[in-house]
Design a protein around this motif. Structure first.
Motif, PDB file in Angstrom:
ATOM      1  N   ASP A  64      -3.207   5.317  -1.186  1.00  8.00           N
ATOM      2  CA  ASP A  64      -2.987   6.666  -0.666  1.00  8.00           C
ATOM      3  C   ASP A  64      -1.588   6.738  -0.040  1.00  8.00           C
ATOM      4  OD1 ASP A  64      -2.908   8.932   1.007  1.00  8.00           O
ATOM      5  OD2 ASP A  64      -5.074   8.869   1.329  1.00  8.00           O
ATOM      6  N   PRO A  65      -0.720   7.620  -0.561  1.00 10.18           N
ATOM      7  CA  PRO A  65       0.656   7.682  -0.036  1.00 10.18           C
ATOM      8  C   PRO A  65       0.725   7.997   1.455  1.00 10.18           C
ATOM      9  CG  PRO A  65       0.400   9.093  -1.989  1.00 10.18           C
ATOM     10  CD  PRO A  65      -0.964   8.578  -1.634  1.00 10.18           C
ATOM     11  N   ARG A  66      -0.236   8.764   1.971  1.00 12.55           N
ATOM     12  CA  ARG A  66      -0.230   9.068   3.425  1.00 12.55           C
ATOM     13  C   ARG A  66      -0.350   7.786   4.230  1.00 12.55           C
ATOM     14  NH1 ARG A  66      -5.485  12.219   4.504  1.00 12.55           N
ATOM     15  NH2 ARG A  66      -6.132  10.552   3.126  1.00 12.55           N
ATOM     16  N   LEU A  67      -1.176   6.859   3.715  1.00 11.12           N
ATOM     17  CA  LEU A  67      -1.425   5.619   4.451  1.00 11.12           C
ATOM     18  C   LEU A  67      -0.326   4.596   4.205  1.00 11.12           C
ATOM     19  CD1 LEU A  67      -5.261   5.280   3.759  1.00 11.12           C
ATOM     20  CD2 LEU A  67      -4.120   6.525   5.587  1.00 11.12           C
ATOM     21  N   ALA A  68       0.228   4.628   2.981  1.00  9.10           N
ATOM     22  CA  ALA A  68       1.299   3.668   2.654  1.00  9.10           C
ATOM     23  C   ALA A  68       2.550   3.954   3.490  1.00  9.10           C
ATOM     24  CB  ALA A  68       1.607   3.712   1.166  1.00  9.10           C
ATOM     25  N   GLN A  69       2.661   5.200   3.974  1.00 11.32           N
ATOM     26  CA  GLN A  69       3.776   5.519   4.884  1.00 11.32           C
ATOM     27  C   GLN A  69       3.613   4.792   6.211  1.00 11.32           C
ATOM     28  OE1 GLN A  69       4.018   9.676   5.605  1.00 11.32           O
ATOM     29  NE2 GLN A  69       5.337  10.069   3.843  1.00 11.32           N
ATOM     30  N   LEU A  70       2.360   4.532   6.552  1.00  5.86           N
ATOM     31  CA  LEU A  70       2.068   3.890   7.836  1.00  5.86           C
ATOM     32  C   LEU A  70       2.082   2.362   7.733  1.00  5.86           C
ATOM     33  CD1 LEU A  70      -0.984   6.164   8.795  1.00  5.86           C
ATOM     34  CD2 LEU A  70       1.296   6.279   9.789  1.00  5.86           C
ATOM     35  N   VAL A  71       1.563   1.852   6.614  1.00  6.43           N
ATOM     36  CA  VAL A  71       1.487   0.391   6.398  1.00  6.43           C
ATOM     37  C   VAL A  71       2.223   0.125   5.088  1.00  6.43           C
ATOM     38  CG1 VAL A  71      -0.064  -1.599   6.165  1.00  6.43           C
ATOM     39  CG2 VAL A  71      -0.834   0.438   7.407  1.00  6.43           C
ATOM     40  N   ASP A  72       3.444  -0.394   5.181  1.00  7.68           N
ATOM     41  CA  ASP A  72       4.307  -0.367   3.988  1.00  7.68           C
ATOM     42  C   ASP A  72       3.783  -1.209   2.813  1.00  7.68           C
ATOM     43  OD1 ASP A  72       4.826  -2.792   5.104  1.00  7.68           O
ATOM     44  OD2 ASP A  72       6.944  -2.429   5.555  1.00  7.68           O
ATOM     45  N   ASP A  73       3.067  -2.303   3.112  1.00  7.07           N
ATOM     46  CA  ASP A  73       2.582  -3.133   2.004  1.00  7.07           C
ATOM     47  C   ASP A  73       1.124  -2.824   1.648  1.00  7.07           C
ATOM     48  OD1 ASP A  73       1.420  -4.126   4.285  1.00  7.07           O
ATOM     49  OD2 ASP A  73       1.702  -6.228   3.787  1.00  7.07           O
ATOM     50  N   LEU A  74       0.666  -1.628   2.015  1.00  6.98           N
ATOM     51  CA  LEU A  74      -0.760  -1.333   1.851  1.00  6.98           C
ATOM     52  C   LEU A  74      -1.265  -1.531   0.417  1.00  6.98           C
ATOM     53  CD1 LEU A  74      -3.133  -0.521   3.645  1.00  6.98           C
ATOM     54  CD2 LEU A  74      -2.778   1.829   2.910  1.00  6.98           C
ATOM     55  N   PRO A  75      -0.601  -0.983  -0.614  1.00  7.51           N
ATOM     56  CA  PRO A  75      -1.142  -1.152  -1.979  1.00  7.51           C
ATOM     57  C   PRO A  75      -1.321  -2.626  -2.355  1.00  7.51           C
ATOM     58  CG  PRO A  75       0.560   0.539  -1.955  1.00  7.51           C
ATOM     59  CD  PRO A  75       0.582  -0.113  -0.597  1.00  7.51           C
ATOM     60  N   ALA A  76      -0.393  -3.481  -1.897  1.00 13.09           N
ATOM     61  CA  ALA A  76      -0.468  -4.911  -2.247  1.00 13.09           C
ATOM     62  C   ALA A  76      -1.624  -5.612  -1.537  1.00 13.09           C
ATOM     63  CB  ALA A  76       0.850  -5.599  -1.884  1.00 13.09           C
ATOM     64  N   ARG A  77      -2.177  -4.965  -0.510  1.00 16.33           N
ATOM     65  CA  ARG A  77      -3.271  -5.599   0.238  1.00 16.33           C
ATOM     66  C   ARG A  77      -4.621  -5.452  -0.458  1.00 16.33           C
ATOM     67  NH1 ARG A  77      -2.773  -5.757   6.380  1.00 16.33           N
ATOM     68  NH2 ARG A  77      -0.552  -5.801   6.814  1.00 16.33           N
ATOM     69  N   CYS A  78      -4.713  -4.511  -1.397  1.00 15.62           N
ATOM     70  CA  CYS A  78      -5.987  -4.288  -2.080  1.00 15.62           C
ATOM     71  C   CYS A  78      -6.329  -5.510  -2.934  1.00 15.62           C
ATOM     72  CB  CYS A  78      -5.908  -3.037  -2.957  1.00 15.62           C
ATOM     73  SG  CYS A  78      -7.489  -2.637  -3.731  1.00 15.62           S
ATOM     74  N   ARG A  79      -7.597  -5.900  -2.940  1.00 15.38           N
ATOM     75  CA  ARG A  79      -7.990  -7.107  -3.685  1.00 15.38           C
ATOM     76  C   ARG A  79      -8.836  -6.790  -4.904  1.00 15.38           C
ATOM     77  NH1 ARG A  79     -10.862  -9.872   0.897  1.00 15.38           N
ATOM     78  NH2 ARG A  79     -10.824  -7.753   1.707  1.00 15.38           N
ATOM     79  N   VAL A  80      -8.752  -5.539  -5.373  1.00 12.26           N
ATOM     80  CA  VAL A  80      -9.593  -5.220  -6.537  1.00 12.26           C
ATOM     81  C   VAL A  80      -9.170  -6.029  -7.762  1.00 12.26           C
ATOM     82  CG1 VAL A  80      -8.294  -3.183  -7.357  1.00 12.26           C
ATOM     83  CG2 VAL A  80     -10.745  -3.332  -7.758  1.00 12.26           C
ATOM     84  N   GLU A  81      -7.864  -6.193  -7.937  1.00 14.32           N
ATOM     85  CA  GLU A  81      -7.376  -6.935  -9.100  1.00 14.32           C
ATOM     86  C   GLU A  81      -7.692  -8.427  -8.966  1.00 14.32           C
ATOM     87  OE1 GLU A  81      -6.597  -6.126 -11.906  1.00 14.32           O
ATOM     88  OE2 GLU A  81      -5.432  -7.754 -12.777  1.00 14.32           O
ATOM     89  N   ALA A  82      -7.547  -8.972  -7.759  1.00 20.70           N
ATOM     90  CA  ALA A  82      -7.873 -10.388  -7.542  1.00 20.70           C
ATOM     91  C   ALA A  82      -9.357 -10.625  -7.831  1.00 20.70           C
ATOM     92  CB  ALA A  82      -7.527 -10.791  -6.107  1.00 20.70           C
TER      93      ALA A  82
END
Ligand code: HEM
Length: 197
Positions: A64-82
Motif C-alpha cells: 500500500d503506497p500510503r504505508l510505504a511512505q511511512l515504512v520505506d522498505d515495507l514491500p520488501a518485508r512481505c513474506r508471501v513470496e518466501a
C-alpha cells in the motif's frame, strides 16, 4: 493474564497492542505447538501453508503506497513470496487464498495493526527457524519465510514500531487498530486449523 488499565493506557501504541494481544498470542502459540510443526517435514509444510495464506492476506497492505511512505522498505518485508518458494521446495501445491481480507480498504491505523502482527511474528520466528534446522531446513530451502530479515530482526522491528507509535490516530481509528490486531491473530488461527484439518 488480563491487561490492566495502566497497561492499556500506556503512552506507546505498540505497548498497548502488545498487552491487548498477549492472550491471543499465547493461545496462538499453544495452537501452533499443538500441531507439532517440527515433528516432520509434512507437518512443517502444513504450517508453511498457513503462513503463506496469512502473508497472502497481507500482501496488498505491504504494498500500500500510503504505508510505504511511512515504512520505506515495507514491500520488501512481505513474506508471501518466501512462503511460496518454501511450498515449492516441499512440492506442496499453493493453497487458494480468499479475498476477504485483501479486498478490504482499511484505514492507516488498522492496516498498520495487521502488519504489526505479521512483523511481530518475525520475532518468534527466530526460535522456529532454529527448530526447522533439525529438519534440515534453512533460508535456502523450506524455511525461507522464517529467516532473519536483511538488517536483522530487532532493527527491523524497532523501525516499524517507531512508525506505528508515531502516527496520529483519533479515538475511532485507535479502536479500529486494536480490533484489527486481534482479528489478525484470529485469522492466523483459522488458517492453521484449515491447514492441519
Ligand atoms: C501471526 C502471528 C504470530 C504467530 C503465529 C506467532 C507465533 C509464535 C510462536 C509459535 C512462538 C514460540 C516460538 C518458540 O518458542 O518455539 C512465538 C514466540 C514469540 N513471539 Fe510470536 N507469533 C505471532 C505474533 C507475534 C507478535 C505480534 C509479537 C510481538 C509483538 C510476537 C513476539 C514473540 C516473541 C518476542 C516471542 C519469543 C518468546 C516469547 O517471548 O514468548 N509474536 N510466537
Amino acid at each position: 493474564m488480563t491487561a490492566s488499565h495502566a497497561q492499556l493506557s500506556h503512552p506507546l501504541r505498540s505497548q498497548r497492542l502488545n498487552q491487548l494481544t498477549h492472550q491471543p498470542h499465547d493461545r496462538l502459540e499453544a495452537l501452533v505447538k499443538s500441531h507439532e510443526p517440527f515433528a516432520s517435514r509434512e507437518n512443517f509444510a502444513r504450517f508453511v501453508t498457513a503462513q503463506y495464506l496469512f502473508q497472502y492476506d497481507l500482501q496488498n497492505l505491504y504494498n500500500d503506497p500510503r504505508l510505504a511512505q511511512l515504512v520505506d522498505d515495507l514491500p520488501a518485508r512481505c513474506r508471501v513470496e518466501a512462503a511460496r518458494l518454501d511450498l515449492v521446495d516441499f512440492g506442496v501445491p499453493l493453497p487458494e487464498g480468499d479475498e476477504s481480507i485483501r479486498g478490504r480498504t482499511l484505514g492507516v491505523g488498522a492496516a498498520l495493526a495487521w502488519i504489526f502482527v505479521s512483523e511481530g511474528s518475525k520475532l518468534g520466528a527466530e526460535f522456529l527457524f532454529k527448530k526447522a534446522a533439525a529438519l534440515q531446513l534453512d533460508e535456502t530451502f523450506g524455511a525461507r519465510h522464517l529467516a532473519e530479515p536483511a538488517g536483522g530482526r530487532a532493527q527491523g522491528w524497532k523501525r516499524f514500531v517507531k512508525v506505528l507509535d508515531g502516527i496520529e490516530l483519533d479515538a475511532e481509528q485507535e479502536r479500529e487498530a486494536e480490533a484489527a490486531a486481534i482479528e489478525a491473530f484470529e485469522r492466523f488461527a483459522v488458517h492453521l486449523e484449515r491447514c492441519f484439518a
